[in-house]
Design an enzyme around this catalytic site. Structure first.
Site, mmCIF file in Angstrom:
data_model
loop_
_atom_site.group_PDB
_atom_site.id
_atom_site.type_symbol
_atom_site.label_atom_id
_atom_site.label_comp_id
_atom_site.label_asym_id
_atom_site.label_seq_id
_atom_site.Cartn_x
_atom_site.Cartn_y
_atom_site.Cartn_z
ATOM 1 N N PHE A 63 0.809 -1.326 0.027
ATOM 2 C CA PHE A 63 0.146 0.065 -0.129
ATOM 3 C C PHE A 63 0.694 1.295 -0.043
ATOM 4 O O PHE A 63 0.352 2.442 0.049
ATOM 5 C CB PHE A 63 -1.076 0.047 1.290
ATOM 6 C CG PHE A 63 -1.737 -1.087 1.389
ATOM 7 C CD1 PHE A 63 -2.298 -1.659 0.414
ATOM 8 C CD2 PHE A 63 -1.829 -1.813 2.659
ATOM 9 C CE1 PHE A 63 -2.964 -3.075 0.462
ATOM 10 C CE2 PHE A 63 -2.653 -3.113 2.745
ATOM 11 C CZ PHE A 63 -3.155 -3.570 1.916
ATOM 12 N N ALA A 65 4.610 3.565 -1.089
ATOM 13 C CA ALA A 65 5.728 3.700 -1.942
ATOM 14 C C ALA A 65 6.727 4.556 -1.063
ATOM 15 O O ALA A 65 6.573 5.421 -0.501
ATOM 16 C CB ALA A 65 5.661 4.754 -3.265
ATOM 17 N N TRP A 66 8.150 4.058 -1.293
ATOM 18 C CA TRP A 66 9.353 4.464 -0.474
ATOM 19 C C TRP A 66 10.621 4.181 -1.271
ATOM 20 O O TRP A 66 10.501 3.243 -1.927
ATOM 21 C CB TRP A 66 8.917 4.685 0.972
ATOM 22 C CG TRP A 66 9.207 3.224 1.544
ATOM 23 C CD1 TRP A 66 8.879 2.103 1.047
ATOM 24 C CD2 TRP A 66 9.259 2.768 3.211
ATOM 25 N NE1 TRP A 66 8.906 0.998 1.833
ATOM 26 C CE2 TRP A 66 9.109 1.370 3.394
ATOM 27 C CE3 TRP A 66 9.631 3.732 4.219
ATOM 28 C CZ2 TRP A 66 9.206 0.692 4.404
ATOM 29 C CZ3 TRP A 66 9.590 2.821 5.217
ATOM 30 C CH2 TRP A 66 9.474 1.556 5.295
ATOM 31 N N HIS A 78 23.396 22.940 -1.567
ATOM 32 C CA HIS A 78 23.667 22.400 -0.214
ATOM 33 C C HIS A 78 24.560 23.244 0.784
ATOM 34 O O HIS A 78 25.025 24.449 0.101
ATOM 35 C CB HIS A 78 24.629 21.107 -0.371
ATOM 36 C CG HIS A 78 25.983 21.646 -0.741
ATOM 37 N ND1 HIS A 78 26.506 21.258 -2.043
ATOM 38 C CD2 HIS A 78 27.275 21.487 0.022
ATOM 39 C CE1 HIS A 78 27.752 21.437 -2.051
ATOM 40 N NE2 HIS A 78 28.367 21.657 -0.797
ATOM 41 N N ASP A 80 27.310 24.357 3.674
ATOM 42 C CA ASP A 80 28.458 23.795 4.211
ATOM 43 C C ASP A 80 28.874 24.313 5.786
ATOM 44 O O ASP A 80 28.553 25.426 5.983
ATOM 45 C CB ASP A 80 29.962 24.518 3.354
ATOM 46 C CG ASP A 80 30.125 24.028 2.056
ATOM 47 O OD1 ASP A 80 29.603 22.979 1.604
ATOM 48 O OD2 ASP A 80 30.874 24.893 1.333
ATOM 49 N N HIS A 84 33.170 21.463 7.949
ATOM 50 C CA HIS A 84 33.776 20.917 6.607
ATOM 51 C C HIS A 84 35.344 21.161 6.627
ATOM 52 O O HIS A 84 35.779 20.364 5.772
ATOM 53 C CB HIS A 84 32.726 21.370 5.504
ATOM 54 C CG HIS A 84 33.158 21.144 4.218
ATOM 55 N ND1 HIS A 84 33.535 19.966 3.814
ATOM 56 C CD2 HIS A 84 33.159 21.997 3.184
ATOM 57 C CE1 HIS A 84 33.617 19.773 2.704
ATOM 58 N NE2 HIS A 84 33.521 21.169 2.090
ATOM 59 N N HIS A 213 36.119 28.494 1.628
ATOM 60 C CA HIS A 213 35.785 27.456 2.619
ATOM 61 C C HIS A 213 37.050 27.685 3.804
ATOM 62 O O HIS A 213 36.498 27.685 5.067
ATOM 63 C CB HIS A 213 36.408 26.074 2.168
ATOM 64 C CG HIS A 213 35.253 25.677 1.221
ATOM 65 N ND1 HIS A 213 35.350 26.021 -0.054
ATOM 66 C CD2 HIS A 213 34.453 24.550 1.292
ATOM 67 C CE1 HIS A 213 34.295 25.156 -0.751
ATOM 68 N NE2 HIS A 213 33.889 24.242 0.186
#
Ligand code: 23J
Ligand code: MN
Length: 264
Positions: A63, A65-66, A78, A80, A84, A213
């Site tokens: 039953f 969906a995954w 994304h 940071d 990192h 960074h």
């Protein structure tokens, strides 16, 4: 009602009526998402994203969906976190599960470098460039994001165009060392770009290497990469909402980055 309660109630009304618009700053996340390629003599790359079906209304689960995912923290649009980078490794509040959540909602400054980046794929935004932008649009305030608009998201459907690598290496715009020094001094909470990472393609040759960074994370500040739709934001006046998954001791995470933008 307090002033804060009235303002927030008003914001609710503005969102409902569309006078404050929610703009999606996020790229599609899947097997075709462009990923950074690091110099092979220096590093191992992040793996290609995989999406595996567990069930889809079938004998594995009648039953429902995954899926399950295989995905690096630094994939697609994304965030940071300070941990990192080696320069930010010792901040106890520098992981995706320990950063104070109020830092995930903040004012945003958008510096339009789209024309310069189209003319020169190695365009670098300098501290003087930021100061010239401030003279026109107003000062960058403490706790605010600074985003570099390059319209690089228009290349997102082609990894080759997005990474833009030739025999000499990757060519993508980013900040100079003094640009990042300057915005840290201004008290910016983070630096974001539309390219594969927060640093320019040529940033490995800078001193220090990868200044966005190295210097942002050294100062316990954040990064955002592969942002989309910055052409839909005003230079000032929008609010950025971008929260990483609460990965335990995570160094970053894909985000659903959103901007609240006044219309009309
Ligand atoms: C790992 C090593 C170098 C870099 C990066 C990741 C990123 O740009 C990133 O996604 O944080 S430059
Ligand atoms: Mn990253």
């Amino acid at each position: 009602m307090t002033a804060a309660a009235a303002t927030l109630d008003n914001l609710g009304q503005l969102l409902l009526s569309g006078r404050v618009e929610v703009v999606d700053l996020t790229a599609p996340l899947g097997p075709d998402t462009p990923l950074i390629k690091l110099p092979p003599e220096l590093a191992v790359d992040t793996p290609k994203i995989e999406v595996h079906t567990i069930s889809e209304y079938d004998d594995k689960g009648p039953f429902w969906a995954w899926n399950w995912l295989k995905i690096g923290e630094h994939s697609g649009t994304h965030f940071d976190a300070p941990h990192h980078w080696i320069t930010g490794k010792d901040y106890s509040d520098g992981y995706t599960d320990t950063i104070p959540v109020h830092n995930y909602v903040a004012r945003v400054n958008v510096i339009d470098c789209s024309a310069q980046s189209a003319a020169d794929n190695d365009f670098l935004l300098s501290a003087d460039g930021v100061r010239a932008w401030e003279a026109e649009h107003g000062a960058i305030g403490k706790g605010e994001w600074v985003l570099m608009r390059t319209d690089w998201d228009k290349r997102n459907d082609s990894e080759a165009a997005f990474l833009n690598v030739d025999a000499k290496g990757p060519h993508s715009p980013g900040p100079t060392v003094d640009c990042i020094e300057y915005i840290v001094e201004r008290g910016a909470i983070g630096w974001g770009t539309q390219c594969i990472g927060t640093d320019a393609g040529a940033a490995g040759g800078m001193q220090p290497p990868f200044p966005a960074h190295n210097l942002m994370h050294k100062a316990n500040r954040y990064g955002l990469a592969s942002l989309c739709n910055l052409d839909k934001l005003p230079p000032k006046g929008a609010i950025l909402v971008a929260a990483p998954l609460k990965i335990v001791r995570g160094t970053g995470s894909p985000v659903r980055a959103l901007a609240l933008v006044p219309r009309g």
